[in-house]
Design a protein around this motif. Structure first.
Motif, PDB file in Angstrom:
ATOM      1  N   THR A 136      11.030   3.866  -2.297  1.00 14.08           N
ATOM      2  CA  THR A 136      10.220   4.016  -3.496  1.00 14.08           C
ATOM      3  C   THR A 136      11.131   3.932  -4.724  1.00 14.08           C
ATOM      4  OG1 THR A 136      10.478   6.420  -3.670  1.00 14.08           O
ATOM      5  CG2 THR A 136       8.736   5.607  -2.225  1.00 14.08           C
ATOM      6  N   ASP A 137      10.518   3.934  -5.892  1.00 14.12           N
ATOM      7  CA  ASP A 137      11.285   3.944  -7.138  1.00 14.12           C
ATOM      8  C   ASP A 137      11.280   5.331  -7.768  1.00 14.12           C
ATOM      9  OD1 ASP A 137      12.103   1.286  -7.125  1.00 14.12           O
ATOM     10  OD2 ASP A 137      10.226   0.590  -8.025  1.00 14.12           O
ATOM     11  N   ALA A 138      11.177   6.360  -6.957  1.00  5.64           N
ATOM     12  CA  ALA A 138      11.105   7.740  -7.459  1.00  5.64           C
ATOM     13  C   ALA A 138      12.340   8.080  -8.281  1.00  5.64           C
ATOM     14  CB  ALA A 138      10.959   8.709  -6.296  1.00  5.64           C
ATOM     15  N   ARG A 139      12.103   8.667  -9.447  1.00  5.70           N
ATOM     16  CA  ARG A 139      13.188   9.020 -10.362  1.00  5.70           C
ATOM     17  C   ARG A 139      13.123  10.494 -10.740  1.00  5.70           C
ATOM     18  NH1 ARG A 139      15.526   4.361 -12.733  1.00  5.70           N
ATOM     19  NH2 ARG A 139      14.441   2.453 -12.077  1.00  5.70           N
ATOM     20  N   GLY A 140      14.262  11.035 -11.103  1.00  7.67           N
ATOM     21  CA  GLY A 140      14.337  12.421 -11.527  1.00  7.67           C
ATOM     22  C   GLY A 140      13.948  12.578 -12.980  1.00  7.67           C
ATOM     23  N   ALA A 141      14.044  13.806 -13.489  1.00  8.99           N
ATOM     24  CA  ALA A 141      13.688  14.084 -14.882  1.00  8.99           C
ATOM     25  C   ALA A 141      14.573  13.319 -15.853  1.00  8.99           C
ATOM     26  CB  ALA A 141      13.789  15.584 -15.142  1.00  8.99           C
ATOM     27  N   ASP A 142      15.792  12.957 -15.422  1.00 13.26           N
ATOM     28  CA  ASP A 142      16.713  12.220 -16.288  1.00 13.26           C
ATOM     29  C   ASP A 142      16.471  10.716 -16.260  1.00 13.26           C
ATOM     30  OD1 ASP A 142      17.505  11.688 -13.731  1.00 13.26           O
ATOM     31  OD2 ASP A 142      19.595  12.331 -13.990  1.00 13.26           O
ATOM     32  N   GLY A 143      15.475  10.284 -15.488  1.00 15.99           N
ATOM     33  CA  GLY A 143      15.154   8.862 -15.421  1.00 15.99           C
ATOM     34  C   GLY A 143      15.972   8.089 -14.405  1.00 15.99           C
ATOM     35  N   GLU A 144      16.932   8.764 -13.743  1.00 14.95           N
ATOM     36  CA  GLU A 144      17.768   8.097 -12.750  1.00 14.95           C
ATOM     37  C   GLU A 144      17.080   8.092 -11.390  1.00 14.95           C
ATOM     38  OE1 GLU A 144      20.753   6.598 -13.241  1.00 14.95           O
ATOM     39  OE2 GLU A 144      20.434   6.964 -15.391  1.00 14.95           O
ATOM     40  N   LEU A 145      17.348   7.044 -10.599  1.00 15.05           N
ATOM     41  CA  LEU A 145      16.787   6.969  -9.260  1.00 15.05           C
ATOM     42  C   LEU A 145      17.250   8.158  -8.426  1.00 15.05           C
ATOM     43  CD1 LEU A 145      17.273   3.167  -8.478  1.00 15.05           C
ATOM     44  CD2 LEU A 145      15.086   4.343  -8.758  1.00 15.05           C
ATOM     45  N   LEU A 146      16.340   8.707  -7.642  1.00 19.17           N
ATOM     46  CA  LEU A 146      16.683   9.813  -6.760  1.00 19.17           C
ATOM     47  C   LEU A 146      17.533   9.298  -5.599  1.00 19.17           C
ATOM     48  CD1 LEU A 146      13.235  11.657  -6.672  1.00 19.17           C
ATOM     49  CD2 LEU A 146      15.299  12.347  -7.904  1.00 19.17           C
ATOM     50  N   PRO A 147      18.233  10.181  -4.873  1.00 17.82           N
ATOM     51  CA  PRO A 147      19.069   9.746  -3.752  1.00 17.82           C
ATOM     52  C   PRO A 147      18.275   8.973  -2.702  1.00 17.82           C
ATOM     53  CG  PRO A 147      19.550  12.020  -4.341  1.00 17.82           C
ATOM     54  CD  PRO A 147      18.320  11.637  -5.115  1.00 17.82           C
ATOM     55  N   VAL A 154       0.825  -1.214   0.000  1.00 18.48           N
ATOM     56  CA  VAL A 154       0.000   0.000   0.000  1.00 18.48           C
ATOM     57  C   VAL A 154       0.859   1.263   0.000  1.00 18.48           C
ATOM     58  CG1 VAL A 154      -1.631   1.348   1.380  1.00 18.48           C
ATOM     59  CG2 VAL A 154      -1.969  -1.116   1.104  1.00 18.48           C
ATOM     60  N   LYS A 155       1.895   1.275   0.828  1.00 19.40           N
ATOM     61  CA  LYS A 155       2.670   2.495   1.024  1.00 19.40           C
ATOM     62  C   LYS A 155       3.827   2.676   0.044  1.00 19.40           C
ATOM     63  CE  LYS A 155       1.633   2.926   5.961  1.00 19.40           C
ATOM     64  NZ  LYS A 155       1.044   4.285   5.876  1.00 19.40           N
ATOM     65  N   LEU A 156       4.406   1.567  -0.453  1.00 20.15           N
ATOM     66  CA  LEU A 156       5.582   1.680  -1.331  1.00 20.15           C
ATOM     67  C   LEU A 156       5.376   1.076  -2.706  1.00 20.15           C
ATOM     68  CD1 LEU A 156       8.385   0.805   1.271  1.00 20.15           C
ATOM     69  CD2 LEU A 156       7.697   3.072   0.480  1.00 20.15           C
ATOM     70  N   GLY A 157       4.309   0.336  -2.886  1.00 10.56           N
ATOM     71  CA  GLY A 157       4.048  -0.256  -4.183  1.00 10.56           C
ATOM     72  C   GLY A 157       4.637  -1.648  -4.322  1.00 10.56           C
ATOM     73  N   SER A 158       4.712  -2.111  -5.541  1.00 12.72           N
ATOM     74  CA  SER A 158       5.247  -3.447  -5.803  1.00 12.72           C
ATOM     75  C   SER A 158       6.519  -3.319  -6.653  1.00 12.72           C
ATOM     76  CB  SER A 158       4.193  -4.294  -6.534  1.00 12.72           C
ATOM     77  OG  SER A 158       3.848  -3.699  -7.774  1.00 12.72           O
ATOM     78  N   PRO A 159       7.354  -4.354  -6.636  1.00 12.36           N
ATOM     79  CA  PRO A 159       7.188  -5.593  -5.890  1.00 12.36           C
ATOM     80  C   PRO A 159       7.390  -5.378  -4.391  1.00 12.36           C
ATOM     81  CG  PRO A 159       9.341  -5.546  -6.917  1.00 12.36           C
ATOM     82  CD  PRO A 159       8.605  -4.335  -7.430  1.00 12.36           C
ATOM     83  N   VAL A 160       6.715  -6.189  -3.596  1.00 15.02           N
ATOM     84  CA  VAL A 160       6.800  -6.081  -2.148  1.00 15.02           C
ATOM     85  C   VAL A 160       8.160  -6.552  -1.656  1.00 15.02           C
ATOM     86  CG1 VAL A 160       5.877  -6.989   0.028  1.00 15.02           C
ATOM     87  CG2 VAL A 160       4.314  -6.257  -1.804  1.00 15.02           C
ATOM     88  N   ILE A 161       8.642  -7.638  -2.264  1.00 14.60           N
ATOM     89  CA  ILE A 161       9.935  -8.202  -1.891  1.00 14.60           C
ATOM     90  C   ILE A 161      11.021  -7.655  -2.804  1.00 14.60           C
ATOM     91  CG2 ILE A 161      11.303 -10.305  -1.619  1.00 14.60           C
ATOM     92  CD1 ILE A 161       9.129 -10.075   0.442  1.00 14.60           C
ATOM     93  N   PHE A 162      12.071  -7.161  -2.204  1.00 16.45           N
ATOM     94  CA  PHE A 162      13.228  -6.634  -2.929  1.00 16.45           C
ATOM     95  C   PHE A 162      14.255  -7.754  -3.078  1.00 16.45           C
ATOM     96  CE2 PHE A 162      17.489  -4.585  -2.222  1.00 16.45           C
ATOM     97  CZ  PHE A 162      17.608  -4.009  -3.479  1.00 16.45           C
ATOM     98  N   HIS A 163      14.587  -8.103  -4.318  1.00 15.78           N
ATOM     99  CA  HIS A 163      15.575  -9.147  -4.583  1.00 15.78           C
ATOM    100  C   HIS A 163      16.855  -8.509  -5.099  1.00 15.78           C
ATOM    101  CE1 HIS A 163      12.741 -12.559  -4.233  1.00 15.78           C
ATOM    102  NE2 HIS A 163      11.860 -11.724  -4.761  1.00 15.78           N
ATOM    103  N   GLN A 164      17.976  -8.966  -4.611  1.00 13.43           N
ATOM    104  CA  GLN A 164      19.259  -8.453  -5.089  1.00 13.43           C
ATOM    105  C   GLN A 164      20.333  -9.515  -4.935  1.00 13.43           C
ATOM    106  OE1 GLN A 164      21.375  -5.161  -3.006  1.00 13.43           O
ATOM    107  NE2 GLN A 164      21.122  -4.055  -4.942  1.00 13.43           N
ATOM    108  N   ASP A 165      21.222  -9.604  -5.935  1.00 16.80           N
ATOM    109  CA  ASP A 165      22.334 -10.545  -5.857  1.00 16.80           C
ATOM    110  C   ASP A 165      23.319 -10.085  -4.793  1.00 16.80           C
ATOM    111  OD1 ASP A 165      21.301 -12.113  -7.844  1.00 16.80           O
ATOM    112  OD2 ASP A 165      22.594 -11.332  -9.430  1.00 16.80           O
ATOM    113  N   ARG A 166      23.742 -11.004  -3.941  1.00 22.17           N
ATOM    114  CA  ARG A 166      24.751 -10.732  -2.927  1.00 22.17           C
ATOM    115  C   ARG A 166      25.741 -11.899  -2.882  1.00 22.17           C
ATOM    116  NH1 ARG A 166      22.992  -6.685   0.888  1.00 22.17           N
ATOM    117  NH2 ARG A 166      21.591  -5.366  -0.316  1.00 22.17           N
ATOM    118  N   PRO A 167      27.005 -11.638  -2.582  1.00 23.29           N
ATOM    119  CA  PRO A 167      27.971 -12.719  -2.441  1.00 23.29           C
ATOM    120  C   PRO A 167      27.864 -13.360  -1.058  1.00 23.29           C
ATOM    121  CG  PRO A 167      29.088 -10.623  -2.178  1.00 23.29           C
ATOM    122  CD  PRO A 167      27.648 -10.314  -2.498  1.00 23.29           C
TER     123      PRO A 167
END
Length: 216
Positions: free
Chosen positions: A64-75, A35-48
């Motif tokens: 969130t996946d908020a992005r700037g005008a350039d399409g890059e993820l915000l800080p 509800v608050k952050l959207g989907s996907p609910v589970i964050f998957h990432q490769d780790r060693p």
């Protein structure tokens, strides 16, 4: 004996029991994240993991996946919402890693699994953190978590590798409970989570300095 057999048996029993007992909490958190952050609910990432073998880490998303005008993820500071900060402060975002523990990718106690791109940035001493399975919590986490420097964090990680035992794991587990309730060490002094590890000041190759999602 403990490290080869008993530790893994305890990981299976504890992670399975925790997944069953905490299943209502997992469902509630999953619904809130959706509800608050959207989907996907589970964050998957490769780790060693153990011996630098890469696995897929599971966490509840906290940004969130908020992005700037350039399409890059915000800080991170912008994408990490108040709800996300609460998830991290209570370590609820880490609960899906119980599945990683049950599968054998991780252990309950051990050095935290970091980013794959950090691998070429470690010196020989720091590489020893991968001589054991990564953990849900570890010696570095109960000694400052993100509030300590990378150098100190790796010192604690390797110290754990050298001293791993049942009593040491029990001590870390008990200290972790206090840290979670005290909500300490969640942020570094200069970043909402933890600054990227760029390598050591000893002339070693630090690899590519890209700025993809940190996910620490």
């Amino acid at each position: 004996m403990y490290q080869k057999y008993i530790k893994r048996l305890l990981d299976i029993v504890i992670s399975l029991a925790a997944l069953i007992v905490l299943s209502p909490v997992l469902l509630i958190v999953a619904a809130l994240v959706r509800v608050k952050l959207g989907s996907p609910v589970i964050f998957h990432q490769d780790r060693p993991g153990y011996r630098e073998k890469v696995f897929h880490l599971c966490k509840f998303r906290s940004m969130t996946d908020a992005r700037g005008a350039d399409g890059e993820l915000l800080p991170d500071e912008i994408r990490l919402t108040k709800f996300g900060k609460t998830l991290r402060a209570t370590s609820l975002d880490e609960l899906p890693e119980l599945w990683n523990i049950l599968k054998g990718d991780m252990s309950l106690i051990g050095p935290r699994p970091l980013l794959v791109r950090y691998l070429p940035r470690y010196n020989e001493f720091q590489r020893h953190r991968h001589d054991v399975k990564p953990g849900l919590t570890g010696w570095a986490q109960v000694n400052g978590r993100n509030a300590i420097s990378w150098e100190a964090k790796f010192q604690y990680d390797v110290e754990y590798v050298e001293k791993v035992s049942f009593l040491f794991d029990l001590r870390i587990l008990l200290l972790t409970v206090g840290k979670v309730f005290g909500r300490t060490g969640i942020s570094s002094g200069t970043h909402a989570t933890m600054e990227e590890f760029m390598g050591n000041d000893d002339g070693q190759d630090v690899g590519g300095a890209d700025h993809e999602k940190r996910g620490i």
